[in-house]
Enzyme design. Sequence first.
Site, mmCIF file in Angstrom:
data_model
loop_
_atom_site.group_PDB
_atom_site.id
_atom_site.type_symbol
_atom_site.label_atom_id
_atom_site.label_comp_id
_atom_site.label_asym_id
_atom_site.label_seq_id
_atom_site.Cartn_x
_atom_site.Cartn_y
_atom_site.Cartn_z
ATOM 1 N N CYS A 116 0.829 -0.732 -0.205
ATOM 2 C CA CYS A 116 -0.236 -0.656 0.063
ATOM 3 C C CYS A 116 0.943 1.420 0.113
ATOM 4 O O CYS A 116 0.101 2.513 -0.315
ATOM 5 C CB CYS A 116 -0.966 -0.089 1.554
ATOM 6 N N HIS A 256 -3.426 7.793 2.947
ATOM 7 C CA HIS A 256 -3.342 5.974 2.488
ATOM 8 C C HIS A 256 -4.830 5.623 2.602
ATOM 9 O O HIS A 256 -5.437 6.217 4.393
ATOM 10 C CB HIS A 256 -2.918 5.151 2.716
ATOM 11 N N ASN A 286 -9.674 0.459 -0.561
ATOM 12 C CA ASN A 286 -8.507 0.324 -0.506
ATOM 13 C C ASN A 286 -8.264 -0.064 -1.724
ATOM 14 O O ASN A 286 -7.888 -1.171 -1.832
ATOM 15 C CB ASN A 286 -8.172 -0.185 0.729
HETATM 16 O O1 UT7 Z 1 -4.075 -1.181 3.373
HETATM 17 C C1 UT7 Z 1 -3.278 -2.132 4.450
HETATM 18 C C2 UT7 Z 1 -3.065 -1.821 5.786
HETATM 19 N N1 UT7 Z 1 -4.156 -2.185 6.153
HETATM 20 C C3 UT7 Z 1 -4.725 -1.892 6.975
HETATM 21 O O2 UT7 Z 1 -4.330 -0.717 7.188
HETATM 22 C C4 UT7 Z 1 -5.696 -2.589 7.427
HETATM 23 C C5 UT7 Z 1 -5.904 -2.044 8.939
HETATM 24 N N2 UT7 Z 1 -7.379 -3.380 9.747
HETATM 25 C C6 UT7 Z 1 -8.362 -2.656 9.646
HETATM 26 O O3 UT7 Z 1 -8.638 -1.799 8.849
HETATM 27 C C7 UT7 Z 1 -9.485 -3.480 10.363
HETATM 28 O O4 UT7 Z 1 -8.443 -4.268 11.108
HETATM 29 C C8 UT7 Z 1 -10.355 -4.133 9.341
HETATM 30 C C9 UT7 Z 1 -11.365 -3.296 9.082
HETATM 31 C C10 UT7 Z 1 -9.890 -4.971 8.819
HETATM 32 C C11 UT7 Z 1 -11.171 -5.138 10.761
HETATM 33 O O5 UT7 Z 1 -11.690 -4.372 11.838
HETATM 34 P P1 UT7 Z 1 -11.214 -4.687 13.543
HETATM 35 O O6 UT7 Z 1 -12.383 -3.516 13.938
HETATM 36 O O7 UT7 Z 1 -10.116 -4.999 13.592
HETATM 37 O O8 UT7 Z 1 -12.118 -5.417 13.415
HETATM 38 P P2 UT7 Z 1 -11.934 -7.408 14.180
HETATM 39 O O9 UT7 Z 1 -11.320 -7.708 13.111
HETATM 40 O O10 UT7 Z 1 -11.490 -7.344 15.813
HETATM 41 O O11 UT7 Z 1 -13.107 -7.778 14.348
HETATM 42 C C12 UT7 Z 1 -14.122 -7.634 15.457
HETATM 43 C C13 UT7 Z 1 -15.041 -8.792 15.215
HETATM 44 C C14 UT7 Z 1 -14.678 -10.074 15.609
HETATM 45 O O12 UT7 Z 1 -15.933 -10.643 15.989
HETATM 46 P P3 UT7 Z 1 -15.551 -11.081 17.688
HETATM 47 O O13 UT7 Z 1 -14.512 -11.537 17.547
HETATM 48 O O14 UT7 Z 1 -15.591 -9.260 18.301
HETATM 49 O O15 UT7 Z 1 -16.848 -11.658 17.421
HETATM 50 C C15 UT7 Z 1 -15.098 -10.476 13.596
HETATM 51 O O16 UT7 Z 1 -15.125 -11.372 13.247
HETATM 52 O O17 UT7 Z 1 -15.941 -8.499 14.133
HETATM 53 C C16 UT7 Z 1 -16.116 -9.802 13.456
HETATM 54 N N3 UT7 Z 1 -15.782 -9.523 11.498
HETATM 55 C C17 UT7 Z 1 -16.601 -9.030 10.891
HETATM 56 N N4 UT7 Z 1 -18.134 -9.398 11.580
HETATM 57 C C18 UT7 Z 1 -18.950 -8.612 9.573
HETATM 58 C C19 UT7 Z 1 -14.290 -9.401 10.909
HETATM 59 N N5 UT7 Z 1 -15.000 -9.389 10.007
HETATM 60 C C20 UT7 Z 1 -16.610 -9.077 9.495
HETATM 61 C C21 UT7 Z 1 -17.173 -8.730 8.377
HETATM 62 N N6 UT7 Z 1 -18.276 -8.689 8.737
HETATM 63 N N7 UT7 Z 1 -16.689 -8.339 7.509
#
Ligand code: UT7
Length: 332
Positions: A116, A256, A286
Amino acid sequence: MNKITAAITAVGAYVPDYVLSNQVLETMVDTNDEWITSRTGIKERRILKDKDKGTSFLAIKAAQDLLQKSGTKPEDIDMVLLATATPDMPVAATAVYVATQIGAVNAFAYDLQAACSSFLYGMSTAAAYIQSGRYKKVLLVGADKMSSIIDYTDRATCIIFGDGAGAVLFEPNEEGYGLQDEYLRSDGIGREYLKIDAGGSLLPASEETVANKQHYVFQDGKTVFKYAVSNMADVSEKIMNRNNLSHDDVDWLIAHQANKRIIDATASRMNLDDSKVLVNIEKYGNTTSATLPLLLSDYEHQFKKGDNLVFASFGGGFTWGSIYLKWAYDKK
Ligand code: UT7
Protein backbone atom coordinates in the site's frame (compact mmCIF):
# COMPACT_ATOMS: atom_id res chain seq x y z
CA MET A 1 20.58 28.65 -11.34
CA ASN A 2 17.86 27.89 -8.82
CA LYS A 3 17.67 24.48 -7.18
CA ILE A 4 15.51 22.03 -9.15
CA THR A 5 12.55 20.63 -7.27
CA ALA A 6 10.17 17.94 -8.58
CA ALA A 7 6.61 19.19 -8.97
CA ILE A 8 3.39 17.38 -9.81
CA THR A 9 2.10 19.14 -12.94
CA ALA A 10 -0.82 16.91 -14.01
CA VAL A 11 -3.16 14.26 -12.62
CA GLY A 12 -5.29 11.51 -14.18
CA ALA A 13 -7.47 8.68 -12.89
CA TYR A 14 -9.65 5.74 -13.79
CA VAL A 15 -12.01 3.45 -11.91
CA PRO A 16 -14.03 0.63 -13.48
CA ASP A 17 -17.80 1.07 -13.83
CA TYR A 18 -19.00 -1.90 -11.77
CA VAL A 19 -19.97 -0.89 -8.21
CA LEU A 20 -19.76 -3.54 -5.50
CA SER A 21 -21.88 -2.14 -2.65
CA ASN A 22 -22.02 -3.23 0.98
CA GLN A 23 -25.55 -4.45 0.27
CA VAL A 24 -24.30 -6.84 -2.42
CA LEU A 25 -21.50 -8.05 -0.12
CA GLU A 26 -24.19 -8.86 2.47
CA THR A 27 -25.46 -11.49 0.01
CA MET A 28 -21.97 -12.96 -0.49
CA VAL A 29 -20.52 -13.27 3.03
CA ASP A 30 -21.71 -12.98 6.63
CA THR A 31 -21.43 -9.21 7.00
CA ASN A 32 -23.61 -6.11 7.05
CA ASP A 33 -23.55 -2.50 5.92
CA GLU A 34 -23.55 -1.17 9.49
CA TRP A 35 -20.44 -3.18 10.46
CA ILE A 36 -18.51 -2.27 7.32
CA THR A 37 -19.41 1.41 7.49
CA SER A 38 -18.67 1.86 11.19
CA ARG A 39 -15.44 -0.21 11.18
CA THR A 40 -13.96 1.02 7.88
CA GLY A 41 -15.91 3.95 6.40
CA ILE A 42 -16.42 2.01 3.15
CA LYS A 43 -19.80 2.01 1.36
CA GLU A 44 -18.83 0.67 -2.05
CA ARG A 45 -15.85 -0.21 -4.21
CA ARG A 46 -15.23 -0.55 -7.96
CA ILE A 47 -14.42 -3.90 -9.55
CA LEU A 48 -12.93 -4.62 -12.97
CA LYS A 49 -15.23 -7.42 -14.05
CA ASP A 50 -13.64 -8.27 -17.41
CA LYS A 51 -11.77 -11.54 -16.96
CA ASP A 52 -9.31 -10.77 -19.77
CA LYS A 53 -8.17 -7.39 -18.38
CA GLY A 54 -5.46 -6.91 -15.79
CA THR A 55 -3.92 -4.01 -13.90
CA SER A 56 -2.41 -2.64 -17.12
CA PHE A 57 -5.91 -1.84 -18.39
CA LEU A 58 -6.55 0.39 -15.36
CA ALA A 59 -3.09 1.97 -15.55
CA ILE A 60 -3.38 2.75 -19.26
CA LYS A 61 -6.77 4.41 -18.76
CA ALA A 62 -5.45 6.60 -15.92
CA ALA A 63 -2.33 7.54 -17.91
CA GLN A 64 -4.42 8.38 -20.98
CA ASP A 65 -6.70 10.54 -18.85
CA LEU A 66 -3.65 12.49 -17.66
CA LEU A 67 -2.20 12.86 -21.17
CA GLN A 68 -5.50 14.06 -22.56
CA LYS A 69 -6.24 16.54 -19.75
CA SER A 70 -2.75 18.03 -19.68
CA GLY A 71 -2.03 17.96 -23.41
CA THR A 72 1.21 16.06 -22.72
CA LYS A 73 2.69 14.28 -25.73
CA PRO A 74 3.46 10.67 -24.81
CA GLU A 75 6.69 10.71 -26.82
CA ASP A 76 8.02 13.44 -24.49
CA ILE A 77 7.82 11.19 -21.43
CA ASP A 78 11.24 10.00 -20.23
CA MET A 79 10.14 7.36 -17.78
CA VAL A 80 7.05 5.43 -16.70
CA LEU A 81 7.00 4.09 -13.17
CA LEU A 82 4.12 1.80 -12.21
CA ALA A 83 3.39 1.40 -8.53
CA THR A 84 1.45 -1.85 -8.15
CA ALA A 85 1.04 -4.94 -6.00
CA THR A 86 -0.89 -6.74 -8.73
CA PRO A 87 1.22 -6.72 -11.91
CA ASP A 88 -0.34 -8.34 -14.99
CA MET A 89 2.24 -11.13 -14.73
CA PRO A 90 5.04 -12.02 -12.26
CA VAL A 91 7.67 -11.51 -14.96
CA ALA A 92 7.64 -8.84 -17.69
CA ALA A 93 7.11 -5.56 -15.88
CA THR A 94 3.61 -4.22 -16.43
CA ALA A 95 4.95 -0.64 -16.66
CA VAL A 96 6.74 -1.52 -19.90
CA TYR A 97 3.53 -2.66 -21.56
CA VAL A 98 1.69 0.42 -20.24
CA ALA A 99 4.39 2.76 -21.62
CA THR A 100 4.19 1.17 -25.06
CA GLN A 101 0.39 1.18 -25.11
CA ILE A 102 0.17 4.90 -24.31
CA GLY A 103 2.78 5.75 -26.94
CA ALA A 104 5.61 6.64 -24.57
CA VAL A 105 8.04 5.33 -27.15
CA ASN A 106 11.05 7.23 -25.79
CA ALA A 107 10.57 6.18 -22.19
CA PHE A 108 12.03 3.38 -20.10
CA ALA A 109 9.72 1.78 -17.56
CA TYR A 110 9.58 -0.51 -14.57
CA ASP A 111 7.32 -1.59 -11.70
CA LEU A 112 7.70 -0.65 -8.05
CA GLN A 113 6.16 -2.86 -5.33
CA ALA A 114 5.80 -1.84 -1.71
CA ALA A 115 2.20 -2.93 -1.07
CA CYS A 116 0.00 0.00 0.00
CA SER A 117 3.01 2.34 0.13
CA SER A 118 3.97 1.66 -3.51
CA PHE A 119 2.70 5.02 -4.72
CA LEU A 120 4.25 7.01 -1.85
CA TYR A 121 7.64 5.35 -2.42
CA GLY A 122 7.09 5.92 -6.16
CA MET A 123 6.70 9.64 -5.53
CA SER A 124 10.09 9.62 -3.85
CA THR A 125 11.67 7.69 -6.74
CA ALA A 126 10.06 9.81 -9.46
CA ALA A 127 11.05 13.04 -7.70
CA ALA A 128 14.65 11.87 -7.26
CA TYR A 129 15.01 11.24 -11.01
CA ILE A 130 13.74 14.77 -11.69
CA GLN A 131 15.87 16.44 -9.00
CA SER A 132 18.98 14.72 -10.35
CA GLY A 133 18.47 16.69 -13.56
CA ARG A 134 18.59 13.52 -15.66
CA TYR A 135 14.94 13.42 -16.72
CA LYS A 136 12.29 16.05 -17.42
CA LYS A 137 9.02 14.13 -17.47
CA VAL A 138 8.40 11.15 -15.20
CA LEU A 139 4.96 9.56 -15.30
CA LEU A 140 4.06 7.81 -12.05
CA VAL A 141 1.01 5.54 -12.19
CA GLY A 142 -0.53 3.75 -9.20
CA ALA A 143 -2.83 0.91 -10.22
CA ASP A 144 -4.18 -2.25 -8.65
CA LYS A 145 -6.68 -4.87 -9.63
CA MET A 146 -7.13 -6.04 -6.05
CA SER A 147 -10.12 -8.16 -7.03
CA SER A 148 -7.66 -10.53 -8.75
CA ILE A 149 -6.10 -11.53 -5.41
CA ILE A 150 -9.09 -11.37 -3.07
CA ASP A 151 -11.05 -14.37 -1.80
CA TYR A 152 -14.70 -13.32 -2.03
CA THR A 153 -15.63 -15.88 0.62
CA ASP A 154 -13.30 -14.24 3.20
CA ARG A 155 -15.18 -11.45 4.96
CA ALA A 156 -11.98 -10.23 6.63
CA THR A 157 -10.60 -8.98 3.31
CA CYS A 158 -13.30 -8.89 0.63
CA ILE A 159 -15.12 -5.97 2.21
CA ILE A 160 -12.00 -3.78 2.17
CA PHE A 161 -10.40 -3.77 -1.24
CA GLY A 162 -11.32 -2.33 -4.63
CA ASP A 163 -9.82 -1.75 -8.08
CA GLY A 164 -8.61 1.56 -9.47
CA ALA A 165 -5.78 3.64 -10.89
CA GLY A 166 -4.36 7.14 -10.79
CA ALA A 167 -1.44 8.91 -12.43
CA VAL A 168 0.69 11.99 -11.85
CA LEU A 169 3.34 13.70 -13.94
CA PHE A 170 6.50 14.95 -12.23
CA GLU A 171 8.45 17.77 -13.88
CA PRO A 172 11.32 20.06 -12.80
CA ASN A 173 10.41 23.31 -11.08
CA GLU A 174 12.71 26.24 -10.33
CA GLU A 175 10.30 28.21 -8.12
CA GLY A 176 10.49 25.83 -5.19
CA TYR A 177 7.20 23.97 -5.74
CA GLY A 178 6.94 20.19 -5.54
CA LEU A 179 8.43 17.65 -3.17
CA GLN A 180 9.98 19.31 -0.11
CA ASP A 181 10.75 16.46 2.26
CA GLU A 182 10.11 12.77 2.84
CA TYR A 183 10.34 10.36 5.73
CA LEU A 184 10.06 6.76 4.53
CA ARG A 185 10.26 3.65 6.70
CA SER A 186 9.92 -0.14 6.53
CA ASP A 187 10.03 -3.09 8.93
CA GLY A 188 10.12 -6.76 7.88
CA ILE A 189 8.30 -7.77 11.04
CA GLY A 190 5.16 -6.98 9.05
CA ARG A 191 5.35 -9.70 6.44
CA GLU A 192 3.50 -12.25 8.55
CA TYR A 193 0.48 -10.00 8.99
CA LEU A 194 -0.41 -8.96 5.45
CA LYS A 195 0.70 -11.23 2.65
CA ILE A 196 0.04 -13.67 -0.16
CA ASP A 197 1.79 -16.89 0.84
CA ALA A 198 2.15 -18.63 -2.50
CA GLY A 199 3.14 -17.88 -6.07
CA GLY A 200 6.55 -16.45 -5.21
CA SER A 201 9.98 -18.12 -5.02
CA LEU A 202 9.42 -19.26 -1.46
CA LEU A 203 6.28 -21.22 -2.19
CA PRO A 204 5.72 -21.62 -5.93
CA ALA A 205 2.25 -22.36 -7.25
CA SER A 206 1.11 -25.98 -6.97
CA GLU A 207 -2.17 -27.85 -6.82
CA GLU A 208 -1.81 -27.78 -3.06
CA THR A 209 -1.34 -24.00 -2.82
CA VAL A 210 -4.42 -23.48 -4.96
CA ALA A 211 -6.47 -25.92 -2.88
CA ASN A 212 -5.29 -24.17 0.31
CA LYS A 213 -6.29 -20.75 -1.09
CA GLN A 214 -2.74 -19.50 -0.58
CA HIS A 215 -2.83 -17.22 -3.63
CA TYR A 216 -5.24 -14.85 -1.93
CA VAL A 217 -4.46 -11.93 0.37
CA PHE A 218 -4.26 -12.86 4.03
CA GLN A 219 -4.53 -10.05 6.58
CA ASP A 220 -4.39 -10.08 10.36
CA GLY A 221 -6.45 -6.90 10.43
CA LYS A 222 -6.19 -6.17 14.14
CA THR A 223 -2.39 -6.26 14.17
CA VAL A 224 -2.04 -4.28 10.95
CA PHE A 225 -4.49 -1.73 12.31
CA LYS A 226 -2.45 -1.27 15.48
CA TYR A 227 0.80 -0.66 13.58
CA ALA A 228 -0.91 1.53 10.97
CA VAL A 229 -2.51 3.85 13.50
CA SER A 230 0.67 4.57 15.43
CA ASN A 231 3.15 4.60 12.53
CA MET A 232 1.18 6.72 10.07
CA ALA A 233 0.53 9.31 12.78
CA ASP A 234 4.20 9.23 13.88
CA VAL A 235 5.63 9.96 10.44
CA SER A 236 3.07 12.64 9.69
CA GLU A 237 3.86 14.42 12.95
CA LYS A 238 7.57 14.00 12.26
CA ILE A 239 7.39 15.58 8.79
CA MET A 240 5.45 18.52 10.23
CA ASN A 241 7.98 19.09 13.02
CA ARG A 242 10.96 18.72 10.71
CA ASN A 243 9.57 21.37 8.36
CA ASN A 244 8.21 23.68 11.06
CA LEU A 245 4.66 23.18 9.80
CA SER A 246 1.91 23.97 12.29
CA HIS A 247 -1.57 22.54 11.76
CA ASP A 248 -2.50 25.90 10.22
CA ASP A 249 0.29 25.58 7.66
CA VAL A 250 -0.92 22.19 6.40
CA ASP A 251 -3.63 22.69 3.77
CA TRP A 252 -4.41 19.06 2.96
CA LEU A 253 -3.78 15.61 4.38
CA ILE A 254 -3.64 13.01 1.63
CA ALA A 255 -3.57 9.72 3.49
CA HIS A 256 -3.76 6.15 2.24
CA GLN A 257 -7.40 5.05 2.30
CA ALA A 258 -7.28 1.74 4.22
CA ASN A 259 -9.65 2.54 7.05
CA LYS A 260 -11.40 5.79 7.98
CA ARG A 261 -10.44 5.23 11.62
CA ILE A 262 -6.72 5.15 10.72
CA ILE A 263 -7.07 8.38 8.72
CA ASP A 264 -8.90 10.04 11.62
CA ALA A 265 -6.21 8.97 14.10
CA THR A 266 -3.50 10.50 11.89
CA ALA A 267 -5.46 13.73 11.40
CA SER A 268 -6.08 13.97 15.12
CA ARG A 269 -2.35 13.61 15.94
CA MET A 270 -1.67 16.38 13.40
CA ASN A 271 -4.43 18.44 15.05
CA LEU A 272 -5.99 19.03 11.63
CA ASP A 273 -9.45 20.34 10.97
CA ASP A 274 -11.71 17.77 9.25
CA SER A 275 -12.07 20.07 6.25
CA LYS A 276 -8.38 19.51 5.41
CA VAL A 277 -8.57 15.72 5.54
CA LEU A 278 -9.29 14.26 2.12
CA VAL A 279 -11.40 11.12 2.12
CA ASN A 280 -12.93 9.05 -0.67
CA ILE A 281 -12.73 5.60 0.94
CA GLU A 282 -16.54 5.43 0.99
CA LYS A 283 -16.58 5.26 -2.84
CA TYR A 284 -13.57 3.10 -3.67
CA GLY A 285 -12.49 1.13 -0.57
CA ASN A 286 -8.77 0.38 -0.36
CA THR A 287 -7.33 0.45 -3.88
CA THR A 288 -3.75 -0.12 -2.59
CA SER A 289 -1.44 1.78 -5.01
CA ALA A 290 -4.24 3.97 -6.35
CA THR A 291 -5.56 5.60 -3.15
CA LEU A 292 -3.26 8.66 -3.17
CA PRO A 293 -3.58 9.59 -6.87
CA LEU A 294 -7.36 8.97 -6.75
CA LEU A 295 -7.54 11.53 -3.93
CA LEU A 296 -5.47 13.97 -5.99
CA SER A 297 -7.79 13.47 -8.94
CA ASP A 298 -11.00 13.83 -6.91
CA TYR A 299 -9.84 16.99 -5.09
CA GLU A 300 -7.52 18.60 -7.68
CA HIS A 301 -10.05 21.40 -8.30
CA GLN A 302 -9.69 22.55 -4.68
CA PHE A 303 -5.89 22.79 -4.60
CA LYS A 304 -4.23 26.20 -4.98
CA LYS A 305 -0.69 26.92 -6.12
CA GLY A 306 1.51 26.95 -3.02
CA ASP A 307 -0.79 24.75 -0.89
CA ASN A 308 1.05 22.49 1.55
CA LEU A 309 0.11 18.84 1.06
CA VAL A 310 1.13 16.11 3.50
CA PHE A 311 0.93 12.58 2.08
CA ALA A 312 0.96 9.55 4.38
CA SER A 313 0.69 5.82 3.88
CA PHE A 314 0.99 2.51 5.68
CA GLY A 315 0.99 -0.91 4.08
CA GLY A 316 2.11 -4.52 3.99
CA GLY A 317 5.75 -5.31 4.54
CA PHE A 318 5.45 -3.20 6.69
CA THR A 319 6.08 -0.09 4.62
CA TRP A 320 5.09 3.44 5.58
CA GLY A 321 6.03 7.06 5.36
CA SER A 322 5.12 10.65 4.81
CA ILE A 323 5.88 13.22 2.11
CA TYR A 324 5.56 17.01 2.23
CA LEU A 325 4.82 18.56 -1.17
CA LYS A 326 4.00 22.11 -2.29
CA TRP A 327 1.26 22.11 -4.93
CA ALA A 328 2.45 23.74 -8.17
CA TYR A 329 -0.63 24.94 -10.06
CA ASP A 330 -4.19 26.26 -9.98
CA LYS A 331 -6.56 24.14 -12.01
CA LYS A 332 -7.89 26.02 -15.03
O1 UT7 B 1 -3.83 -1.00 3.36
C1 UT7 B 1 -2.90 -1.79 4.00
C2 UT7 B 1 -2.98 -1.69 5.46
N1 UT7 B 1 -4.20 -2.29 5.94
C3 UT7 B 1 -4.84 -1.71 6.91
O2 UT7 B 1 -4.45 -0.66 7.37
C4 UT7 B 1 -6.03 -2.41 7.48
C5 UT7 B 1 -5.95 -2.43 8.97
N2 UT7 B 1 -7.01 -3.15 9.63
C6 UT7 B 1 -8.32 -2.75 9.62
O3 UT7 B 1 -8.67 -1.80 8.95
C7 UT7 B 1 -9.28 -3.47 10.51
O4 UT7 B 1 -8.57 -4.31 11.38
C8 UT7 B 1 -10.36 -4.30 9.76
C9 UT7 B 1 -11.34 -3.37 9.08
C10 UT7 B 1 -9.69 -5.22 8.77
C11 UT7 B 1 -11.15 -5.12 10.78
O5 UT7 B 1 -11.71 -4.27 11.78
P1 UT7 B 1 -11.53 -4.59 13.32
O6 UT7 B 1 -12.25 -3.54 14.05
O7 UT7 B 1 -10.07 -4.74 13.60
O8 UT7 B 1 -12.30 -5.94 13.47
P2 UT7 B 1 -11.78 -7.33 14.06
O9 UT7 B 1 -10.97 -8.06 13.04
O10 UT7 B 1 -11.18 -7.09 15.41
O11 UT7 B 1 -13.13 -8.07 14.27
C12 UT7 B 1 -14.10 -7.63 15.22
C13 UT7 B 1 -15.32 -8.53 15.16
C14 UT7 B 1 -14.97 -10.00 15.22
O12 UT7 B 1 -16.00 -10.66 15.91
P3 UT7 B 1 -15.82 -11.06 17.46
O13 UT7 B 1 -14.60 -11.92 17.52
O14 UT7 B 1 -15.65 -9.77 18.19
O15 UT7 B 1 -17.11 -11.78 17.76
C15 UT7 B 1 -14.98 -10.44 13.78
O16 UT7 B 1 -15.25 -11.79 13.62
O17 UT7 B 1 -15.99 -8.34 13.90
C16 UT7 B 1 -16.09 -9.59 13.21
N3 UT7 B 1 -15.92 -9.35 11.78
C17 UT7 B 1 -16.93 -9.01 10.96
N4 UT7 B 1 -18.23 -8.85 11.17
C18 UT7 B 1 -19.01 -8.47 10.10
C19 UT7 B 1 -14.77 -9.37 11.04
N5 UT7 B 1 -15.01 -9.05 9.78
C20 UT7 B 1 -16.35 -8.82 9.69
C21 UT7 B 1 -17.19 -8.45 8.62
N6 UT7 B 1 -18.50 -8.29 8.88
N7 UT7 B 1 -16.74 -8.24 7.37
